[in-house]
Scaffold this motif. Structure first.
Motif, short mmCIF file in Angstrom:
data_model
loop_
_atom_site.label_atom_id
_atom_site.label_comp_id
_atom_site.label_asym_id
_atom_site.label_seq_id
_atom_site.Cartn_x
_atom_site.Cartn_y
_atom_site.Cartn_z
N MET A 28 7.83 -47.49 62.65
CA MET A 28 8.97 -46.59 62.50
C MET A 28 8.55 -45.15 62.78
SD MET A 28 11.16 -47.98 59.26
CE MET A 28 12.20 -46.55 59.22
N SER A 29 9.42 -44.42 63.42
CA SER A 29 9.10 -43.06 63.83
C SER A 29 9.56 -42.04 62.81
CB SER A 29 9.76 -42.77 65.17
OG SER A 29 9.52 -41.44 65.55
N ALA A 30 8.65 -41.13 62.49
CA ALA A 30 9.01 -39.98 61.66
C ALA A 30 9.39 -38.82 62.57
CB ALA A 30 7.85 -39.60 60.76
N GLU A 31 9.01 -38.93 63.85
CA GLU A 31 9.30 -37.88 64.81
C GLU A 31 10.68 -38.07 65.42
OE1 GLU A 31 6.24 -36.60 67.64
OE2 GLU A 31 5.00 -38.18 66.76
N GLN A 57 15.34 -52.43 68.08
CA GLN A 57 15.12 -52.07 66.67
C GLN A 57 14.21 -50.86 66.56
OE1 GLN A 57 13.65 -55.87 65.33
NE2 GLN A 57 15.63 -56.50 64.51
N ALA A 58 13.17 -50.81 67.38
CA ALA A 58 12.26 -49.66 67.37
C ALA A 58 12.99 -48.38 67.78
CB ALA A 58 11.06 -49.92 68.28
N ALA A 59 13.79 -48.46 68.84
CA ALA A 59 14.54 -47.29 69.30
C ALA A 59 15.48 -46.78 68.21
CB ALA A 59 15.31 -47.63 70.57
N ASN A 60 16.05 -47.71 67.45
CA ASN A 60 16.97 -47.33 66.37
C ASN A 60 16.30 -46.53 65.26
OD1 ASN A 60 19.68 -48.12 66.86
ND2 ASN A 60 19.08 -50.26 66.67
N THR A 61 14.97 -46.58 65.17
CA THR A 61 14.27 -45.84 64.11
C THR A 61 14.01 -44.38 64.47
OG1 THR A 61 11.97 -46.28 64.84
CG2 THR A 61 13.06 -47.98 63.46
N GLU A 189 2.93 -53.45 69.41
CA GLU A 189 2.34 -52.50 70.36
C GLU A 189 3.39 -52.00 71.35
OE1 GLU A 189 0.04 -49.97 72.51
OE2 GLU A 189 -0.28 -50.77 70.49
N TYR A 190 4.25 -52.90 71.83
CA TYR A 190 5.33 -52.48 72.73
C TYR A 190 6.26 -51.49 72.02
CZ TYR A 190 4.03 -56.91 75.12
OH TYR A 190 3.37 -57.95 75.73
N GLN A 191 6.56 -51.78 70.76
CA GLN A 191 7.43 -50.89 69.98
C GLN A 191 6.80 -49.52 69.83
OE1 GLN A 191 7.67 -53.61 66.64
NE2 GLN A 191 9.84 -54.00 67.05
N ARG A 192 5.50 -49.47 69.55
CA ARG A 192 4.81 -48.18 69.42
C ARG A 192 4.87 -47.39 70.72
NH1 ARG A 192 1.59 -50.69 65.51
NH2 ARG A 192 0.37 -51.89 67.02
N GLN A 193 4.66 -48.08 71.83
CA GLN A 193 4.70 -47.39 73.12
C GLN A 193 6.09 -46.84 73.42
OE1 GLN A 193 2.78 -49.23 76.55
NE2 GLN A 193 1.54 -50.49 75.17
N LEU A 194 7.13 -47.61 73.09
CA LEU A 194 8.49 -47.13 73.31
C LEU A 194 8.77 -45.91 72.46
CD1 LEU A 194 11.33 -47.27 74.48
CD2 LEU A 194 11.89 -48.96 72.71
N ILE A 195 8.42 -45.96 71.19
CA ILE A 195 8.65 -44.82 70.31
C ILE A 195 7.91 -43.59 70.81
CG2 ILE A 195 8.15 -43.91 67.99
CD1 ILE A 195 8.90 -46.73 66.92
N GLU A 196 6.70 -43.79 71.29
CA GLU A 196 5.92 -42.68 71.83
C GLU A 196 6.63 -42.05 73.00
OE1 GLU A 196 1.81 -42.49 74.25
OE2 GLU A 196 1.62 -43.37 72.26
N ARG A 197 7.19 -42.87 73.90
CA ARG A 197 7.90 -42.32 75.06
C ARG A 197 9.19 -41.62 74.64
NH1 ARG A 197 6.65 -44.19 80.24
NH2 ARG A 197 8.14 -42.59 80.87
N LEU A 198 9.88 -42.16 73.64
CA LEU A 198 11.13 -41.55 73.20
C LEU A 198 10.91 -40.21 72.51
CD1 LEU A 198 13.06 -44.65 71.82
CD2 LEU A 198 13.44 -43.47 73.99
#
Length: 200
Positions: A28-31, A57-61, A189-198
């Protein structure tokens, strides 16, 4: 006997829920997203989706990200897409992300219909100055994608028509985020990479 079966079933349901929820909590992203971002999600077989569902789900965070799942909103009825509502959302966001599984070396049918309806007769001005990011998954590995694969090109290069559309409309084309030879165990890992890009 029935109570035993019920307990087993309940345990299985809890285990399955944890396997989806726990990875999301880990990533989950705090950023916040760097810019207001609209994520358009599509999967031609949503009932069997694992990777796209997990990435959605990752993008939604991520605060500052609006997620729209086309099949959830419109089913498979390409004529029901609300072009006015979708254009309003495009105007409100600075980055448009397309999240989908590679479908016969292309975007999904609903995503193509969405582009047809939103682009419509308004032309490229609606998109001018915005960023476009493609995020896609594929089961195929280097035997399918890449210079030595059967297709002869990398997965990211499959979407050159999207790049051409973005550049034609005056958008900034961002390097695609592609996941090939996908595996459920790699989803966090895919979720982390997506959050990083977003959040970049």
């Amino acid at each position: 006997m029935k109570l035993n079966n019920l307990c087993r079933l309940l345990s299985l349901v809890i285990l399955l829920m944890c396997s989806v929820i726990l990875p999301i909590r880990e990533v989950m992203s705090a950023e916040h997203a760097r810019v207001k971002t609209l994520v358009i999600v599509s999967h031609p077989h949503p009932e069997s989706s694992v990777m796209i569902k997990g990435l959605q789900q990752a993008a939604n965070t991520v605060p500052g990200v609006t997620v729209r799942n086309l099949e959830t909103l419109y089913g498979f009825d390409t004529r029901s897409i609300s072009s006015d509502e979708e254009r309003r959302l495009i105007q409100e966001n600075e980055r448009i992300v397309f999240l989908f599984p590679t479908h016969w070396f292309n975007i999904t049918p609903m995503m193509k219909a969405w582009l047809n309806e939103t682009w419509g007769n308004v032309g490229p001005d609606l998109w001018k100055g915005k960023e476009m990011l493609i995020v896609t998954t594929a089961a195929g590995d280097e035997s399918t994608y890449g210079i030595n694969g059967r297709t002869g090109i990398n997965l990211a290069d499959m979407f050159t028509p999207m790049k051409a559309s973005a550049l034609h409309a005056g958008m900034t084309w961002l390097p695609p985020l592609t996941f090939q030879s996908v595996s459920r165990s790699k989803l966090p890992e895919y979720q982390r990479q997506l959050i990083e890009r977003l959040t970049q």
